[in-house]
Write a protein that holds these residues in place. Structure first.
Motif, PDB file in Angstrom:
ATOM      1  N   SER A   1      10.234  -5.896   0.595  1.00 40.63           N
ATOM      2  CA  SER A   1      10.638  -5.224  -0.661  1.00 40.63           C
ATOM      3  C   SER A   1       9.662  -4.690  -1.185  1.00 40.63           C
ATOM      4  O   SER A   1       9.330  -3.790  -2.092  1.00 40.63           O
ATOM      5  CB  SER A   1      11.332  -6.075  -1.369  1.00 40.63           C
ATOM      6  N   SER A   2       8.192  -4.986  -0.789  1.00 37.30           N
ATOM      7  CA  SER A   2       6.777  -4.713  -0.944  1.00 37.30           C
ATOM      8  C   SER A   2       6.264  -3.385  -0.482  1.00 37.30           C
ATOM      9  O   SER A   2       6.236  -3.734   1.083  1.00 37.30           O
ATOM     10  CB  SER A   2       5.953  -5.695  -1.020  1.00 37.30           C
ATOM     11  N   PRO A   3       5.846  -2.421  -1.085  1.00 39.43           N
ATOM     12  CA  PRO A   3       5.531  -1.334  -0.321  1.00 39.43           C
ATOM     13  C   PRO A   3       4.276  -1.422   0.275  1.00 39.43           C
ATOM     14  O   PRO A   3       3.837  -1.035   1.429  1.00 39.43           O
ATOM     15  CB  PRO A   3       5.302  -0.247  -1.407  1.00 39.43           C
ATOM     16  N   GLU A   4       3.408  -2.557  -0.184  1.00 37.82           N
ATOM     17  CA  GLU A   4       2.376  -2.824   0.477  1.00 37.82           C
ATOM     18  C   GLU A   4       2.243  -3.432   1.896  1.00 37.82           C
ATOM     19  O   GLU A   4       1.451  -3.416   2.709  1.00 37.82           O
ATOM     20  CB  GLU A   4       1.360  -3.998  -0.277  1.00 37.82           C
ATOM     21  N   ALA A   5       3.399  -4.280   1.825  1.00 38.65           N
ATOM     22  CA  ALA A   5       3.768  -4.866   3.198  1.00 38.65           C
ATOM     23  C   ALA A   5       4.093  -3.723   4.286  1.00 38.65           C
ATOM     24  O   ALA A   5       3.591  -3.582   5.360  1.00 38.65           O
ATOM     25  CB  ALA A   5       4.688  -5.909   3.299  1.00 38.65           C
ATOM     26  N   ILE A   6       4.653  -2.876   3.853  1.00 37.27           N
ATOM     27  CA  ILE A   6       4.939  -1.635   4.773  1.00 37.27           C
ATOM     28  C   ILE A   6       3.924  -0.988   5.107  1.00 37.27           C
ATOM     29  O   ILE A   6       3.577  -0.540   6.085  1.00 37.27           O
ATOM     30  CB  ILE A   6       6.301  -0.906   4.098  1.00 37.27           C
ATOM     31  N   LEU A   7       2.935  -0.834   4.126  1.00 38.85           N
ATOM     32  CA  LEU A   7       1.798  -0.026   4.488  1.00 38.85           C
ATOM     33  C   LEU A   7       0.888  -0.990   5.471  1.00 38.85           C
ATOM     34  O   LEU A   7       0.404  -0.256   6.360  1.00 38.85           O
ATOM     35  CB  LEU A   7       1.057   0.099   3.027  1.00 38.85           C
TER      36      LEU A   7
ATOM     37  N   TYR B   1       9.231   3.907   1.770  1.00 36.87           N
ATOM     38  CA  TYR B   1       9.637   2.636   0.963  1.00 36.87           C
ATOM     39  C   TYR B   1      10.512   2.795  -0.107  1.00 36.87           C
ATOM     40  O   TYR B   1      10.471   3.879  -0.708  1.00 36.87           O
ATOM     41  CB  TYR B   1       8.345   1.761   0.617  1.00 36.87           C
ATOM     42  N   PRO B   2      11.619   1.958  -0.124  1.00 37.37           N
ATOM     43  CA  PRO B   2      12.508   2.236  -0.995  1.00 37.37           C
ATOM     44  C   PRO B   2      12.170   1.886  -2.691  1.00 37.37           C
ATOM     45  O   PRO B   2      11.503   1.233  -2.941  1.00 37.37           O
ATOM     46  CB  PRO B   2      13.577   1.130  -0.706  1.00 37.37           C
ATOM     47  N   ILE B   3      12.759   2.961  -3.538  1.00 40.19           N
ATOM     48  CA  ILE B   3      12.673   2.778  -4.906  1.00 40.19           C
ATOM     49  C   ILE B   3      14.015   2.844  -5.579  1.00 40.19           C
ATOM     50  O   ILE B   3      14.957   3.330  -4.722  1.00 40.19           O
ATOM     51  CB  ILE B   3      11.638   3.666  -5.511  1.00 40.19           C
ATOM     52  N   SER B   4      14.318   2.283  -6.799  1.00 47.56           N
ATOM     53  CA  SER B   4      15.626   2.334  -7.332  1.00 47.56           C
ATOM     54  C   SER B   4      15.930   3.819  -7.600  1.00 47.56           C
ATOM     55  O   SER B   4      15.056   4.655  -7.657  1.00 47.56           O
ATOM     56  CB  SER B   4      15.426   1.548  -8.526  1.00 47.56           C
ATOM     57  N   SER B   5      17.214   4.085  -7.621  1.00 51.71           N
ATOM     58  CA  SER B   5      17.778   5.475  -7.907  1.00 51.71           C
ATOM     59  C   SER B   5      17.109   6.047  -9.341  1.00 51.71           C
ATOM     60  O   SER B   5      17.209   7.328  -9.369  1.00 51.71           O
ATOM     61  CB  SER B   5      19.222   5.323  -7.975  1.00 51.71           C
TER      62      SER B   5
ATOM     63  N   GLY C   1      17.248   5.863  -2.756  1.00 53.09           N
ATOM     64  CA  GLY C   1      18.206   5.723  -1.823  1.00 53.09           C
ATOM     65  C   GLY C   1      18.088   5.114  -0.483  1.00 53.09           C
ATOM     66  O   GLY C   1      19.064   4.838   0.514  1.00 53.09           O
ATOM     67  N   LEU C   2      16.996   4.864  -0.160  1.00 55.53           N
ATOM     68  CA  LEU C   2      16.373   4.203   1.318  1.00 55.53           C
ATOM     69  C   LEU C   2      16.955   2.929   1.270  1.00 55.53           C
ATOM     70  O   LEU C   2      17.575   2.429   2.371  1.00 55.53           O
ATOM     71  CB  LEU C   2      14.999   4.401   1.349  1.00 55.53           C
TER      72      LEU C   2
ATOM     73  N   LYS D   1      19.961   1.568   4.161  1.00 53.49           N
ATOM     74  CA  LYS D   1      19.703   0.794   4.913  1.00 53.49           C
ATOM     75  C   LYS D   1      21.034  -0.369   4.891  1.00 53.49           C
ATOM     76  O   LYS D   1      21.469  -1.002   5.825  1.00 53.49           O
ATOM     77  CB  LYS D   1      18.500  -0.066   4.742  1.00 53.49           C
ATOM     78  N   ILE D   2      21.274  -0.609   3.494  1.00 51.23           N
ATOM     79  CA  ILE D   2      22.244  -1.644   3.545  1.00 51.23           C
ATOM     80  C   ILE D   2      23.605  -1.034   4.102  1.00 51.23           C
ATOM     81  O   ILE D   2      24.363  -1.609   4.661  1.00 51.23           O
ATOM     82  CB  ILE D   2      22.669  -1.759   1.787  1.00 51.23           C
ATOM     83  N   GLU D   3      23.772   0.252   3.844  1.00 50.24           N
ATOM     84  CA  GLU D   3      25.164   1.033   4.541  1.00 50.24           C
ATOM     85  C   GLU D   3      24.872   0.843   5.878  1.00 50.24           C
ATOM     86  O   GLU D   3      26.089   0.903   6.640  1.00 50.24           O
ATOM     87  CB  GLU D   3      25.324   2.442   4.023  1.00 50.24           C
ATOM     88  N   LYS D   4      23.831   1.083   6.636  1.00 49.05           N
ATOM     89  CA  LYS D   4      23.692   1.410   7.872  1.00 49.05           C
ATOM     90  C   LYS D   4      24.072  -0.177   8.603  1.00 49.05           C
ATOM     91  O   LYS D   4      24.580  -0.289   9.432  1.00 49.05           O
ATOM     92  CB  LYS D   4      22.316   1.715   8.530  1.00 49.05           C
ATOM     93  N   THR D   5      23.570  -1.294   7.835  1.00 43.58           N
ATOM     94  CA  THR D   5      23.720  -2.429   8.190  1.00 43.58           C
ATOM     95  C   THR D   5      25.314  -2.845   8.184  1.00 43.58           C
ATOM     96  O   THR D   5      25.638  -3.570   9.194  1.00 43.58           O
ATOM     97  CB  THR D   5      22.964  -3.664   7.334  1.00 43.58           C
TER      98      THR D   5
END
Length: 973
Positions: A173-179, A275-279, A467-468, A472-476
């Motif tokens: 959930s943290s963009p830093e982890a993705i980075l 990374y995901p952000i809220s709509s 929407g990311l 991902k939720i929908e894909k899952t």
């Protein structure tokens, strides 16, 4: 006893022995002849003994198998047959540290205890866990700790559940982890570091039970192990125990765990990810840009230290020229470094909250600035200051109380890569060598070679994407729906049966027979007397000095606690703004860069903090303090006080541009830790609904403070005159001599220096009478659902039991140990799949629950609401209760640094907590009976019935359960 190199002791051949003056230890390096295990022993006078066993565990995919095994081996073994021996030891041991950790290429299992019997018990549990885990006979362990398809009814949708799966959903959930993951991918694309050892939640469900077992079988052998012993324990007894009970059962084998370095690049690599952000969040200026370079091998002592010195020199220091150049050019709101974990040291320069169109300018400014530094030379005082920062960190073992653990991790930074295990513990020669090169161009040459002319580099771009998360939720969901469609009726029946079996195991109690396998201490093993921290109270006309005569290795710690109860309510958040910007602004005689250099050349640092301390047993009264903490050695103590005076009397809070930059950085840093500390954020927020002190804490460092920062930054340019005026008013008011407490921790000689020079600070202080401002508080059941782009929840409920007519008792701490170790763990973590859950009680009457990285919401609230019934019907024999009491004592007796001891004594003084009351609480803990615990069930029932709750979590999960909340609010407004 005298050891001889080349001689064998209980199967261990002594390879080498020598003194390490830096950590006041004798190092002994052993190899176990039969099994091939390596062992490092550090003998010293520290009674906080440490044992650790680690394994080289390079991943070959991102399923998180090293991480899942780390969790799973602690869930039962050949000798210790309960569901979770780790939790049994956590709730019934005198441990000062117990955990396990997965790194990019290694997994370690460290424990620490001052009690010898406890130390051997913990060592035995851990050795049995890693070599003989129950994972081979119980696939349910993999299902619980890793992942599984959850289904209980034919018509239900299948879901993924698992502790590590949800932990990593939280981490991602943290963009830093993705980075960070992408930086490793970009620099080491042909090595194990391109994978996530913790596990990418999109990939974790690809891990099969068979591959999980194969990984353990391959890597968890003594021939691939790194055993570590530290402290004043009986080394012969320890070696004998490890040999006879474990290593003698194994023969040496070849384990293919060698870690290959990345071959150098011929051109810079580039990676783009999202990374995901809220709509409803704004995408503008939310990009991360990172320039990254491989500096060299981690086993090289100079490169190892230089990576940290370079972080300070270029970015972290207030005098850092690269950070200044990037901020001045408007490249991002925050600039910070990242150092990668692995055989090669990677150094990243990160610009946060920027835009893709600034990529070329970002690169140009980095290289232009570095080329200028190389050509014109780096400020020598800045270099000296940065070396000092790193040296203090090394000498204080990063201020971590169980310093033996820090030495263990540092030893593995060379040992794991087939080099000497003490390379990075023997740092004096390297530090002195680096310090001697300040004037001969070493630093300039290092930057030119390792960064400017280094093609083994990358640029990583992480962009926000609305929407990311939903995508991902929908894909899952689609993937799981397709999976369910592929199952026959028999398959579904089998899956439901597997889940029912897992649920039964999770919610069932261990049998008396299995519980009897867990080693236990008795009350006689516990020190009945509470620790007495030396404290001499010296009253002056307007202020108080607290002197703590404690051995500190000649480092003097001086803390100033200023009373800030005179601050108007609307200005309270500005006190923490001031704490952040002080030391980072110009003074009348120095620029902020010169000031930073002056501080770190002469001292170990001067830090600022704001806190509020409750009055003993009174939830309505508290004491807010602005704290200045400094440290120095010997003759520099006087300089520390002189610089403290400069900061509180000569700081120029006039530069609007600089203040705005610093506030943007502060907001950025808070955002970086929200998902790591989400349970704390939710706990403080729920407390703010019903508690004056927690409302105050929320205003100075909770969500209220974060929203305050967001608001003033949004309209900073329009309102800057008012903002600057408020800041100046707070600065002029709070440094008042009345009610000041000066706390000193160190020896008599250094205390004499402080007393002789204290007037340097006190003579300049404001002497106006302090008139306390009323803090307007009214209880308000906000019950917020706080919407975030995160994939998990942090669920908190609480209230004040004193408001309901109940009184505090030490037995409540035992109750918390029982609930944390059994009820909440079983229902919210083991059964619910959350990473953690807990409850706390304090003498002011607060009872607060929390969950951490939790996939659930309503189910967790229900678990909290049913605590009272569980306690009302609790059945424990004397042995079980004793276990919980001993585990509670370990919470009362944590490992402490000398400075921590001085701080604890000071807080007790402020809160009016006597040694007698500390002892009374300990006595109440030690004398707790089952009926005392059961008698507390009405408190749980009545506090939970008040229904004060706060949830920070996934926006869809919160909206799905909107009826639970009175208010739904955005995390990022």
């Amino acid at each position: 006893m005298t050891f001889k190199i080349g001689k064998t002791y209980f199967g261990f051949n002594l390879v080498d022995e020598y003194e390490i003056k830096e950590i006041q230890s004798i190092a002994r390096i052993f190899e176990h002849e039969k099994s091939g295990a390596q062992l490092l022993h550090l003998e010293n006078n520290d009674d906080n003994k440490v044992f650790s066993i680690g394994f080289r565990t390079p991943p070959s995919d991102s399923t998180g198998v090293p991480h899942i095994i780390e969790h799973s081996v602690l869930s039962g073994s050949k000798k210790y047959k309960t569901k979770e021996p780790f939790m049994d030891m956590l709730k019934g041991s005198l441990q000062t540290f117990i955990n396990a950790m997965t790194f990019a290429d290694k997994t370690i299992y460290p424990i620490a205890s001052r009690n010898e019997k406890d130390f051997f018990n913990l060592m035995d549990v851990y050795l049995d866990a890693v070599f003989y885990p129950s994972i081979y006979e119980k696939p349910e362990i993999f299902m619980q700790e890793g992942w599984h398809h959850e289904l209980f009814e034919n018509e239900d949708d299948i879901e993924y559940k698992g502790v590590v799966y949800n932990e990593m959903k939280g981490a991602y959930s943290s963009p830093e982890a993705i980075l960070e993951e992408n930086i490793s991918k970009s620099l080491y694309p042909d090595t194990c570091y391109r994978y996530s050892s913790g596990g990418n939640p999109d990939v974790i469900p690809e891990l099969s039970y068979e591959a999980f077992l194969a990984f353990h079988k391959k890597f968890y052998h003594p021939s691939n192990s790194y055993i570590y012993l530290y402290g004043n324990g009986d080394i012969q007894k320890q070696l004998k125990f490890i040999d006879e009970n474990y290593l003698s059962k194994f023969d040496k084998i070849e384990v293919d765990s060698h870690i290959h370095p990345q071959k150098p690049f011929t051109s810079r690599n580039e990676i783009v990810d999202y990374y995901p952000i809220s709509s409803d969040e704004n995408e503008e200026n939310r990009t991360y840009l990172s320039l990254n370079f491989v500096l060299g091998e981690k086993t090289d002592s100079e490169t190892y230290l230089m990576s940290n010195i370079l972080s300070q020199l270029l970015i972290e220091s207030q005098a850092a020229p690269l950070k200044k150049a990037l901020i001045d050019a408007g490249i991002g709101e925050d600039i910070f470094p990242i150092i990668t974990d692995g055989v090669q040291l990677g150094f990243g320069i990160v610009a946060k909250n920027t835009s893709l169109d600034k990529k070329e300018e970002f690169e140009k400014i980095v290289f232009d600035t570095l080329n200028k530094l190389v050509k014109e030379g780096i400020d020598k005082k800045l270099i000296q200051a940065c070396i000092n920062i790193i040296e203090y960190n090394l000498r204080e073992a990063e201020n971590f109380a169980t310093k033996g653990l820090i030495y263990n991790i540092q030893s593995l930074d060379s040992w794991l890569y087939d080099s000497s295990p003490t390379t990075h513990l023997q740092y004096d020669e390297t530090i002195n060598k680096i310090r001697a090169t300040i004037d001969n161009g070493y630093f300039e040459n290092f930057i030119e070679e390792k960064i400017i002319n280094n093609l083994h580099s990358s640029i990583v771009i992480i962009e926000p994407k609305k929407g990311l998360g939903e995508e991902k939720i929908e894909k899952t969901k689609e993937k799981l729906a397709d999976y369910k469609k592929s199952l026959t009726e028999k398959d579904i029946e089998k899956l439901i049966a597997q889940n029912e079996k897992l649920k039964t195991i999770q919610l069932s109690d261990d049998t008396e027979e299995t519980k009897a396998t867990i080693p236990k201490l008795s009350i006689s093993d516990v020190e009945p007397k509470a620790l007495i921290i030396p404290q001499e109270i010296i009253k002056d006309e307007n202020y108080t000095i607290l002197y703590h005569d404690i051995f500190t290795s000649k480092i003097a710690y001086v803390d100033f606690y200023f009373d800030i109860s005179m601050i108007d309510e609307e200005l309270i958040p500005y006190t923490n703004v001031l704490a952040w910007i002080l030391g980072k602004m110009d003074t009348e005689s120095m620029t902020y860069s010169e000031l930073s250099n002056e501080i770190y050349v002469n001292t170990g640092g001067i830090n600022f903090n704001v806190n509020a301390y409750g009055k003993n047993k009174n939830s309505e009264v508290f004491h807010p303090k602005f704290i200045i903490s400094g440290k120095a050695i010997g003759n520099n103590i006087a300089k520390l006080l002189e610089l403290t005076n400069t900061l509180i009397t000569e700081s120029k809070l006039e530069d609007k541009k600089r203040v705005k930059e610093l506030l943007q950085q502060l907001k950025s840093r808070i955002e970086m830790i929200i998902f790591d500390m989400g349970h704390s954020v939710a706990s403080v927020r729920v407390g703010s609904y019903f508690s004056p002190i927690m409302r105050y804490m929320d205003k100075i460092n909770g969500l209220d403070f974060y929203w305050f920062l967001s608001d003033i930054l949004e309209n900073f340019d329009e309102n800057c005159e008012e903002i600057m005026s408020n800041l100046d008013e707070v600065y002029k008011k709070i440094f008042n001599i009345n009610n000041l407490i000066v706390s000193f921790t160190g020896d008599k000689e250094d205390f004499a220096i402080v007393k002789d020079n204290l007037k340097v600070v006190t003579k300049e202080l404001n002497k106006e009478e302090i008139k306390n401002k009323e803090f307007n508080f009214s209880e308000e059941k906000l019950n917020e659902g706080i919407l975030s782009a995160g994939n998990v929840q942090y669920v908190s409920k609480g209230y004040n039991f004193k408001k309901l007519g109940y009184n505090y008792n030490g037995s409540m701490i035992v109750l918390a140990t029982i609930l944390n170790g059994d009820y909440l763990h079983n229902r919210i973590r083991a059964r619910g799949g959350a990473y953690g859950a807990g409850i706390s009680f304090d003498s002011a009457g607060h009872v607060i629950t929390y969950s951490y990285r939790d996939p659930n919401l309503k189910e967790t609230i229900e678990a909290y609401d049913n605590m009272a019934d569980y306690i009302k019907n609790l059945s424990l024999d004397d042995s079980d209760l004793t276990t919980f009491i001993i585990g509670t004592i370990s919470r009362l007796d944590p490992a402490l640094t000398p400075h921590m001891k001085g701080q604890i004594a000071t807080v007790r003084y402020i809160s009016n907590i006597s040694q007698g009351e500390v002892q009374k609480t300990r006595d109440e803990v030690l004398n707790t009976k089952l009926e005392d615990i059961r008698a507390l069930s009405p408190i749980l029932e009545d506090t939970m019935k008040q229904d004060y709750l706060c949830v920070l979590g996934n926006e869809h999960k919160i909206r799905e359960n909107k009826e639970v909340f009175n208010n739904i609010v955005k995390l990022k407004k």
